[in-house]
Design a protein around this motif. Structure first.
Motif, PDB file in Angstrom:
ATOM      1  N   ASP A 163       0.802  -1.217   0.000  1.00  0.00           N
ATOM      2  CA  ASP A 163       0.000   0.000   0.000  1.00  0.00           C
ATOM      3  C   ASP A 163       0.840   1.274   0.000  1.00  0.00           C
ATOM      4  O   ASP A 163       0.372   2.322  -0.438  1.00  0.00           O
ATOM      5  N   CYS A 164       2.067   1.202   0.542  1.00  0.00           N
ATOM      6  CA  CYS A 164       2.867   2.421   0.738  1.00  0.00           C
ATOM      7  C   CYS A 164       4.297   2.235   0.245  1.00  0.00           C
ATOM      8  O   CYS A 164       4.844   1.128   0.286  1.00  0.00           O
ATOM      9  N   SER A 186       1.771   7.418  -0.021  1.00  0.00           N
ATOM     10  CA  SER A 186       0.861   6.657  -0.874  1.00  0.00           C
ATOM     11  C   SER A 186       0.031   7.623  -1.710  1.00  0.00           C
ATOM     12  O   SER A 186      -0.195   8.763  -1.303  1.00  0.00           O
ATOM     13  N   ASP A 220      -4.203   4.150   3.352  1.00  0.00           N
ATOM     14  CA  ASP A 220      -2.980   3.433   2.987  1.00  0.00           C
ATOM     15  C   ASP A 220      -1.882   3.648   4.024  1.00  0.00           C
ATOM     16  O   ASP A 220      -1.135   2.729   4.353  1.00  0.00           O
ATOM     17  N   ASP A 237      -5.295  -2.361   2.951  1.00  0.00           N
ATOM     18  CA  ASP A 237      -6.557  -1.663   2.753  1.00  0.00           C
ATOM     19  C   ASP A 237      -7.317  -2.310   1.596  1.00  0.00           C
ATOM     20  O   ASP A 237      -6.745  -2.545   0.531  1.00  0.00           O
TER      21      ASP A 237
END
Length: 327
Positions: free
Chosen positions: A35-36, A49, A71, A215
């Motif tokens: 996510d990041c 993100s 995120d 997420d």
């Protein structure tokens, strides 16, 4: 090409095969299931993100803040800042831009996040307003979650249920059609799901207990499970009967003949937890009015399986989100 995120194969071929990490301070960057991006800065790690809002004209400011801050929360840290880019078509009214920003600031206030910059432009290149945002958070090195710590037997927990964002969007975009079939109360329940799209609180609470988080966005829960399985190089086995689907989501998805498990679901956090931490985590979340559900586990088999009514179904790579079949 189909509407929605690129397929996994296209993402690999067109994007990831053409980028590389040129700096050893970058601890993680674009890949399936991540996510990041994470950047080492002294004793801290800066998380970044970015995501656009493209699937609706309703609640743009709210969604832009929540979806991007979510995120950051997957790393168990609080987002601190966000940058917004707004691209609007020529027929846009000034008040519409102002309303987006008022709504965004209201959500930012709830999360303690600052809107620190961005760009706003009127352009004929779009036929509806598009917002793209970049969120920022800061954590410590000792809090950095390493994927190799996640093993077969670790449990998978989700918060709130599935189809949250998609149901909310559909209820706004298709309200007049839905009111011909469903009660106003059910439509109002569906609309209210957009108020649950933040998982920042979920992620911060879970940080003490979880080994990793993801997420649930485009592709829904099944997409998130498939991506997480690839990210951790493990199989996954999930029980359909343990997955909570809100009643309004069930009915709206049945009406449009779409799968709620493949429907965009910002507001759902997927958490990886040692089996000994499942009960403490669920209890802590519930103390904070966040329902949570133990739905399955990672396995050594590398198979991605959903067990439904005793039948073992293969979880396939995510395709275009179910939302795009409706709007």
């Amino acid at each position: 090409m189909k509407i929605g995120k690129l397929t996994i194969s296209d993402l690999k071929d067109l994007i990831f095969n053409n980028i590389k990490n040129n700096n050893d301070k970058i601890l993680s960057f674009g890949e399936i299931g991540s996510d990041c991006a994470a950047i080492e800065v002294g004793d801290n790690i800066v998380y970044l993100s970015t995501d656009p809002i493209t699937g609706t004209n309703s609640g743009l400011g709210k969604l832009a803040i929540n979806i991007n801050c979510n995120d950051i929360a997957t790393e168990g840290v609080a987002p601190i800042g966000i940058m917004l880019t707004i691209l609007a078509p020529p027929e846009t009214k000034k008040e519409e831009i102002a309303e987006i920003m008022r709504e965004a600031q209201q959500e930012a206030d709830k999360l303690g996040v600052s809107i620190i910059g961005g760009h706003t432009e009127i352009t004929a290149a779009v036929n509806k307003t598009i917002i793209s945002a970049t969120s920022i958070g800061i954590g410590t090195k000792d809090n950095f979650k390493k994927r190799e710590n996640i093993i077969a037997g670790d449990r998978l927990i989700i918060t709130k249920g599935v189809g949250i964002e998609g149901t909310g969007i559909i209820s706004f975009e298709k309200e007049s059609e839905l009111l011909d079939t469903f009660s106003k109360d059910l439509i109002d329940d569906a609309k209210a799901l957009l108020d649950l799209t933040s998982v920042v609180k979920d992620g911060i609470i879970a940080n003490k207990f979880s080994k990793g988080m993801h997420d649930v966005t485009e592709g829904g829960l099944l997409g998130a499970l498939w991506e997480s399985s690839c990210f951790y190089n493990l199989g996954v086995e999930i029980s359909y009967e343990k997955i909570f689907i809100p009643q309004c989501t069930k009915e709206i998805c049945n009406y449009f003949k779409i799968n709620p498990l493949k429907l965009i679901s910002s507001g759902t956090m997927l958490m990886v937890v040692d089996k000994n931490n499942v009960i403490p985590l669920i209890e802590k979340l519930k103390e904070n009015n966040i329902p949570a559900f133990d739905i399955g586990e990672f396995t050594t088999s590398k198979e991605k399986i959903l067990v439904k009514n005793g039948e073992r179904l293969e979880i396939m790579p995510p395709q275009s989100d179910e939302l795009y079949k409706v709007i």
